[in-house]
Scaffold this active site. Structure first.
Site, PDB file in Angstrom:
ATOM      1  N   THR A  80       0.827  -1.214  -0.199  1.00  0.00           N
ATOM      2  CA  THR A  80      -0.014   0.003  -0.020  1.00  0.00           C
ATOM      3  C   THR A  80       0.953   1.250  -0.040  1.00  0.00           C
ATOM      4  O   THR A  80       2.061   1.049   0.539  1.00  0.00           O
ATOM      5  CB  THR A  80      -0.832   0.218   1.371  1.00  0.00           C
ATOM      6  OG1 THR A  80      -0.038  -0.060   2.367  1.00  0.00           O
ATOM      7  CG2 THR A  80      -1.822  -1.232   1.514  1.00  0.00           C
TER       8      THR A  80
ATOM      9  N   GLU B 248      -5.730  -3.793  -0.514  1.00  0.00           N
ATOM     10  CA  GLU B 248      -5.819  -5.068   0.232  1.00  0.00           C
ATOM     11  C   GLU B 248      -7.448  -5.931  -0.221  1.00  0.00           C
ATOM     12  O   GLU B 248      -7.623  -7.093   0.436  1.00  0.00           O
ATOM     13  CB  GLU B 248      -6.369  -4.662   1.926  1.00  0.00           C
ATOM     14  CG  GLU B 248      -5.496  -4.092   2.787  1.00  0.00           C
ATOM     15  CD  GLU B 248      -5.244  -2.620   2.428  1.00  0.00           C
ATOM     16  OE1 GLU B 248      -5.320  -2.122   1.297  1.00  0.00           O
ATOM     17  OE2 GLU B 248      -4.420  -2.049   3.130  1.00  0.00           O
TER      18      GLU B 248
ATOM     19  N   LYS C 155     -15.054  16.766  11.987  1.00  0.00           N
ATOM     20  CA  LYS C 155     -15.777  16.404  13.355  1.00  0.00           C
ATOM     21  C   LYS C 155     -15.929  17.992  13.722  1.00  0.00           C
ATOM     22  O   LYS C 155     -15.383  18.529  14.294  1.00  0.00           O
ATOM     23  CB  LYS C 155     -15.124  15.763  14.324  1.00  0.00           C
ATOM     24  CG  LYS C 155     -15.002  14.201  13.483  1.00  0.00           C
ATOM     25  CD  LYS C 155     -14.437  13.326  14.492  1.00  0.00           C
ATOM     26  CE  LYS C 155     -14.343  11.966  13.757  1.00  0.00           C
ATOM     27  NZ  LYS C 155     -12.862  11.674  13.341  1.00  0.00           N
TER      28      LYS C 155
ATOM     29  N   TRP D 134     -20.583  15.300  11.825  1.00  0.00           N
ATOM     30  CA  TRP D 134     -19.455  14.877  10.786  1.00  0.00           C
ATOM     31  C   TRP D 134     -19.848  15.635   9.364  1.00  0.00           C
ATOM     32  O   TRP D 134     -21.043  15.535   8.915  1.00  0.00           O
ATOM     33  CB  TRP D 134     -19.483  13.373  10.578  1.00  0.00           C
ATOM     34  CG  TRP D 134     -18.921  12.576  11.547  1.00  0.00           C
ATOM     35  CD1 TRP D 134     -18.794  13.407  13.000  1.00  0.00           C
ATOM     36  CD2 TRP D 134     -18.404  11.343  11.580  1.00  0.00           C
ATOM     37  NE1 TRP D 134     -18.106  12.231  13.676  1.00  0.00           N
ATOM     38  CE2 TRP D 134     -17.808  11.030  13.038  1.00  0.00           C
ATOM     39  CE3 TRP D 134     -18.470  10.522  10.672  1.00  0.00           C
ATOM     40  CZ2 TRP D 134     -17.379   9.749  13.459  1.00  0.00           C
ATOM     41  CZ3 TRP D 134     -17.889   9.007  11.060  1.00  0.00           C
ATOM     42  CH2 TRP D 134     -17.416   8.882  12.209  1.00  0.00           C
TER      43      TRP D 134
END
Ligand code: ADP
Length: 563
Positions: free
Chosen positions: A209, A354, A461, A466
């Protein structure tokens, strides 16, 4: 026991169906036998070939992959050894995909856009035995070798040799001893190699990654995971590739196996067109037209470049019909341009290294076809539904599943035969109760169509609520004077965090902060509006073309909101 009982076969008795292992070599064998004369066209990296183009077919590719497998055997490569590549999309890289995995070794595709120290880290961590490089990356390797010698701490210490992917005539002169020439290596070998049969759980490929946080982590794919993925990804609800398709993967073969296209195209018998190192608008457009490309795949940033080129030169595509775009959210403005101005069907996809990488893809359902174009565009902007074999859930903070109602949002978790269980060389499982946490925040609607609202670390936040940075970026990107936009949260004395909008303007355009913020009117709730706008000449990107928000957060560390 009666007659019926005695014929019931328990799961532990002898298998009733063949136990053929799922192996990557079967893909190239299939393509060579059944689509042998289907072309693989490559823009060469070393400039060889008529007008810099190389042409051959699946039969030739299989033959040369076998020569390569023989060569690897003679170099002492054994099952499980890691063989690294630093290479663009091209036919020799394709041969490595099959020659290395097919003989039981592991192809480790290294991303050349990583920092040199990360490349050295990855090669050392993987303990790669040989490294295959395109001519363009020889200077990079020279620098790595020189630095490690100077520091008398030999990095790349596991390497037994470096092979340059070219012929004798194009071998560069380099300050590295004993560079091996790829074509010399192959020409010394017979093509009579028989692909060995082994356990399908044998590792086949390794991809790290990008490491936007911490060191890169290795994802070790297996033959089994790759074949499952290939079946799923070639299906009609997904890439929908066949022998009628001509596919040009813009997404690099060093970025999650070009999203599996080198495998999928071989399974489907599609013509493959590899763009090499020339990823600018003019070179890509020429290849799309010349090779009558029908399908493609790439991250949003490359499409920005290509669209710009087409618009500037008043061009349209003749054969190109649809493309998968993913890796980061497709801005609705880009979706609209490709669909309405250029007639290209955009299939928004989402996934991770992944996940091999595809998790979801957004293809309109039958029931959506009667909707208006505007309604369809709203659906298409979502990241899509899981392909068969992939499962998604969203969890609240306590790991409890949330409803699939299109509103509730939470941590996105996944499971599938092509999803990682643990990182390479890591003893710990990466799973929680059998699911892989993705680090993304999403909602899922009643049709299973998922929408990423943010990466969990990018969500802003604000006073207990959110705010999605992606939603704000998408609105900004729809402004005609905006080339690219990023939103990050910055500390705010009253609200904890508030959104800061950072924008690159299109060349020769005028745009002020106030005008841009006015553009958000009526598109979002007032309390979500960015508190400030900063204009910059360019935005930082990761090695895979995503906005590098960690860098932006660093750059704007000292930023203070006026109110
Ligand atoms: P890296 O961590 O190296 O950037 P990946 O290429 O594996 O690695 O990136 C996976 C992440 O990219 C996902 O977890 C998600 O945050 C983001 N991503 C991928 N596709 C999309 C998409 N269509 N929309 C929004 N985010 C996406």
């Amino acid at each position: 026991m009666n007659q019926a009982d005695s014929t019931v076969v328990s799961a532990t008795s002898a298998p009733t169906m063949m136990q053929r292992p799922l192996l990557i070599s079967s893909l190239i064998e299939h393509a060579a036998k059944n689509f042998g004369d289907t072309e693989i066209v490559s823009r060469t990296i070393d400039g060889a070939g008529h007008a810099g183009i190389h042409r051959y077919n699946y039969r030739d590719a299989n033959r040369r992959a076998k020569q390569l497998a023989n060569a690897l055997k003679h170099l002492g490569v054994v099952r499980g050894d890691r063989i690294a590549t630093l290479a663009w999309n091209g036919y020799r890289h394709f041969e490595l995909y099959y020659g290395v995995s097919g003989m039981g070794a592991i192809i480790h595709t290294v991303n050349p856009r990583l920092f040199p120290e990360q490349i050295a880290y990855i090669i050392n961590h993987a303990e790669d035995k040989f490294l295959f490089v395109d001519v363009t990356f020889v200077p990079l390797i020279e620098a790595l070798v020189a630095t490690s010698v100077a520091a008398s701490a030999p990095s790349l210490k596991s390497l037994k040799g470096i092979v340059v992917m070219t012929d004798r005539a194009h071998m560069p002169s380099a300050k590295i001893d004993n560079l091996i020439c790829y074509e010399d290596l192959l020409s010394a070998e017979a093509d009579d190699f028989v692909w060995p049969q082994f356990d399908e759980n044998t590792p086949s490929g390794l991809c790290y990654t990008s490491g936007t946080t911490g060191n890169p982590k290795g994802v070790l794919y297996t033959h089994r995971s790759t074949i499952f993925y290939t079946y799923a990804a070639m299906s009609p609800e997904c890439f929908c590739l066949s022998s009628q398709s001509v596919v040009l993967p813009i997404v690099p073969m060093f970025h999650v196996n070009a999203w599996g296209l080198p495998y999928i195209a071989a399974a489907a018998g599609s013509k493959l067109v590899f763009p090499g190192a020339a990823l600018d608008g003019a070179s890509l457009y020429q290849l799309f037209e010349q090779e009558e490309v029908t399908a493609s795949a790439g991250v949003p940033t490359v499409w920005l470049g290509l669209i710009n080129y087409l618009k500037t030169h008043g061009l349209k595509f003749s054969t190109f019909k649809e493309t998968v775009i993913g890796g980061s959210a497709v801005p609705p403005a880009m979706l609209r341009t490709l669909e309405l101005d250029f007639g290209i069907t955009v299939l928004h996809g989402w996934g991770m290294t992944e996940m091999s990488p595809l998790g979801t893809l957004n293809r309109l359902r039958g029931k959506h076809l009667k909707l208006s174009v505007e309604e369809q565009l709203v659906i298409k902007a979502r990241q899509g539904a899981p392909v068969f074999g992939m499962e998604l859930e969203i969890w609240d903070g306590d790991g409890k599943p949330l409803p699939h109602d299109g509103h509730a949002f939470g941590d996105l978790v996944v499971r599938s035969p092509w999803v990682l269980e643990r990182y390479f060389k890591d003893a710990r499982s990466a799973l929680i109760n059998g699911w892989l946490p993705t680090g993304d925040v999403a909602n899922i609607d009643a049709d299973g169509i998922m929408q990423i609202t943010d990466r969990s670390k990018d969500v802003i936040k604000s006073g207990g609520e959110w705010i999605s940075s992606i939603e704000l970026e998408n609105i900004a990107m729809a402004h005609p004077a905006v080339f690219e936009a990023a939103v990050i949260g910055r500390a705010h004395p009253k609200w904890d965090e508030r959104p800061l909008l950072i924008v690159v303007k299109k060349p020769n355009t005028e745009l002020g902060a106030e005008e841009l913020l006015k553009f958000f009117d009526g598109k979002i709730a007032k309390w979500m509006l960015p508190n400030a706008v900063e204009f910059v000449p360019q935005l930082p990107h990761t090695a895979t073309g995503k906005l590098l928000k960690t860098k932006l957060r660093d750059d704007f560390r000292a930023f203070k909101f006026a109110d």
